[in-house]
Design a protein around this motif. Structure first.
Motif, PDB file in Angstrom:
ATOM      1  N   TYR A 235      34.875  -8.600 108.781  1.00  0.00           N
ATOM      2  CA  TYR A 235      33.514  -9.032 108.466  1.00  0.00           C
ATOM      3  C   TYR A 235      33.318  -9.219 106.955  1.00  0.00           C
ATOM      4  CZ  TYR A 235      28.413  -8.723 107.879  1.00  0.00           C
ATOM      5  OH  TYR A 235      27.104  -8.958 107.527  1.00  0.00           O
ATOM      6  N   ASN A 236      33.886  -8.332 106.159  1.00  0.00           N
ATOM      7  CA  ASN A 236      33.661  -8.349 104.709  1.00  0.00           C
ATOM      8  C   ASN A 236      34.525  -9.359 103.967  1.00  0.00           C
ATOM      9  OD1 ASN A 236      31.604  -6.441 104.612  1.00  0.00           O
ATOM     10  ND2 ASN A 236      33.038  -4.723 104.482  1.00  0.00           N
ATOM     11  N   ASN A 237      35.393 -10.079 104.662  1.00  0.00           N
ATOM     12  CA  ASN A 237      36.194 -11.107 104.010  1.00  0.00           C
ATOM     13  C   ASN A 237      35.265 -12.083 103.274  1.00  0.00           C
ATOM     14  OD1 ASN A 237      37.626 -13.758 103.755  1.00  0.00           O
ATOM     15  ND2 ASN A 237      39.274 -12.627 104.720  1.00  0.00           N
ATOM     16  N   VAL A 238      35.568 -12.349 102.003  1.00  0.00           N
ATOM     17  CA  VAL A 238      34.667 -13.171 101.184  1.00  0.00           C
ATOM     18  C   VAL A 238      34.609 -14.615 101.672  1.00  0.00           C
ATOM     19  CG1 VAL A 238      34.947 -11.747  99.133  1.00  0.00           C
ATOM     20  CG2 VAL A 238      36.538 -13.637  99.549  1.00  0.00           C
ATOM     21  N   GLY A 239      35.555 -15.018 102.504  1.00  0.00           N
ATOM     22  CA  GLY A 239      35.578 -16.387 102.986  1.00  0.00           C
ATOM     23  C   GLY A 239      34.727 -16.645 104.211  1.00  0.00           C
ATOM     24  N   VAL A 240      34.056 -15.621 104.742  1.00  0.00           N
ATOM     25  CA  VAL A 240      33.240 -15.791 105.945  1.00  0.00           C
ATOM     26  C   VAL A 240      31.999 -16.612 105.622  1.00  0.00           C
ATOM     27  CG1 VAL A 240      31.896 -14.620 107.733  1.00  0.00           C
ATOM     28  CG2 VAL A 240      34.062 -13.632 106.966  1.00  0.00           C
ATOM     29  N   THR A 241      31.849 -17.756 106.306  1.00  0.00           N
ATOM     30  CA  THR A 241      30.682 -18.614 106.102  1.00  0.00           C
ATOM     31  C   THR A 241      29.817 -18.723 107.357  1.00  0.00           C
ATOM     32  OG1 THR A 241      31.972 -20.576 106.700  1.00  0.00           O
ATOM     33  CG2 THR A 241      31.849 -20.006 104.358  1.00  0.00           C
ATOM     34  N   ALA A 242      30.335 -18.304 108.504  1.00  0.00           N
ATOM     35  CA  ALA A 242      29.569 -18.349 109.749  1.00  0.00           C
ATOM     36  C   ALA A 242      28.486 -17.273 109.748  1.00  0.00           C
ATOM     37  CB  ALA A 242      30.488 -18.137 110.943  1.00  0.00           C
TER      38      ALA A 242
END
Length: 331
Positions: A235-242
């Motif tokens: 969840y905390n991955n900086v690439g999450v845009t959804a």
């Protein structure tokens, strides 16, 4: 009226003065030669003076909305699906005016789908057609085949499901490896528009960053579950845009053997409180609410997940010990 009999969470018939029909919050008007009232739970929806019939739109959902309860009677078929090893569950009385949304359920590694009968029945009792997989390899291969199987039934004129499924309203969910299967199906299959993972999270902590921003995803995890590090890091991955939510189950029962959860048994850390088996059983209501929101269009449920004071942000786990602690982003 469609004639469904509301059930309690234990599956016991509850008396009612009328039959229940699932209706969406919006309606479209179709002309007719005479006035035909459409029945709902104990009330008549008026028709216009120009002799038009009110026809519900959107997917078919139980009129009652409590995700902690079972409602409609359910058909529950085992040893079915594309490989003959899955489970198919759906409302006993399929709608004649609305299509049904689809939920694909993935079992945990080495766990048969029959172990998840509670959540499978709960989802079907709210109006969804649920296909539970025989197994979950975690790469979307089985989920995609299950959706293909249902799509074929929807397109076959002699099939009971002919033109009764909304193939644009497909959600995936599952436990542990089944959660990974759901996440990959969301990434790989254009028909899948949402997923909610139970006690799961990408081991490489990158999968959620590959989910389209036009889709939605959530993870339910246990405070002491072995999945916790992967759930949080995915969840905390900086690439999450959804648009995404991370929902923790807290305040579970601490094992009497180890009140401080500090012991190490047989080389494995002791799970404390809500563990790896939490989401699919004690926390099943979150999955039902999520699917009613993202497949059923019940936008009022956004307040339960997004913000600072909603049911899955800082509310009690109904019928169980403890509280939800949720956070969301990109909404």
């Amino acid at each position: 009226s469609s004639g469904e009999i509301p059930l309690s969470s234990e599956g016991v018939v509850v008396s009612s003065s009328s039959e229940v029909m699932g209706v969406s919050s919006s309606f479209e008007v179709v002309s007719s030669s005479s006035e035909v009232p459409v029945s709902s739970s104990s009330e008549i929806i008026p028709v216009s003076s120009s002799s038009e019939v009110v026809v519900p739109t959107g997917i078919y959902l139980a009129n009652d909305k409590d995700e902690n309860e079972n409602y409609m009677q359910v058909e529950y078929k085992i040893n079915t699906g594309f490989d003959g090893g899955g489970i198919l569950a759906y409302p006993k009385n399929l709608s004649t005016t609305q299509k049904h949304g689809i939920v694909v359920w993935g079992p945990g590694g080495g766990t048969p789908p029959s172990s998840y009968e509670g959540i499978i029945r709960r989802l079907a009792s709210h109006g969804f057609v649920v296909i539970a997989l025989k197994e979950s390899p975690g790469n979307a291969s089985q989920a995609k085949k299950a959706i293909d199987w249902l799509e074929n039934k929807n397109n076959t004129a002699t099939d009971p499901f002919y033109q009764k499924l909304d193939m644009s309203k497909v959600g995936c969910s599952g436990h542990s490896m089944g959660g990974l299967e759901s996440e990959q199906a969301l990434i790989q299959d254009s028909r899948v528009i949402t997923a909610i993972m139970n006690n799961s999270g990408d081991l490489g902590h990158t999968a959620m960053s590959k989910v389209s921003p036009q889709k939605t995803i959530a993870i339910v995890y246990g405070e002491g579950g072995m999945e916790r590090p992967n759930a949080v890091a995915d969840y905390n991955n900086v690439g999450v845009t959804a648009p995404a939510c991370l929902i923790k189950m807290t305040g579970g029962v601490i094992p009497a053997k180890d009140p401080e959860c500090a012991a190490d048994y047989n080389g494995a850390p002791q799970e404390c409180g809500w563990g790896h088996g939490s989401g699919s059983w004690g926390g099943m209501a979150a999955t039902v609410a999520w699917m009613r929101w993202h497949l059923g269009g019940e936008d009022f449920r956004k307040a339960d997940f997004v913000g600072s004071n909603g049911a899955y942000i800082n509310g009690p786990i109904i019928g169980e010990q403890g509280y939800w602690k949720g956070t969301c982003k990109n909404f």
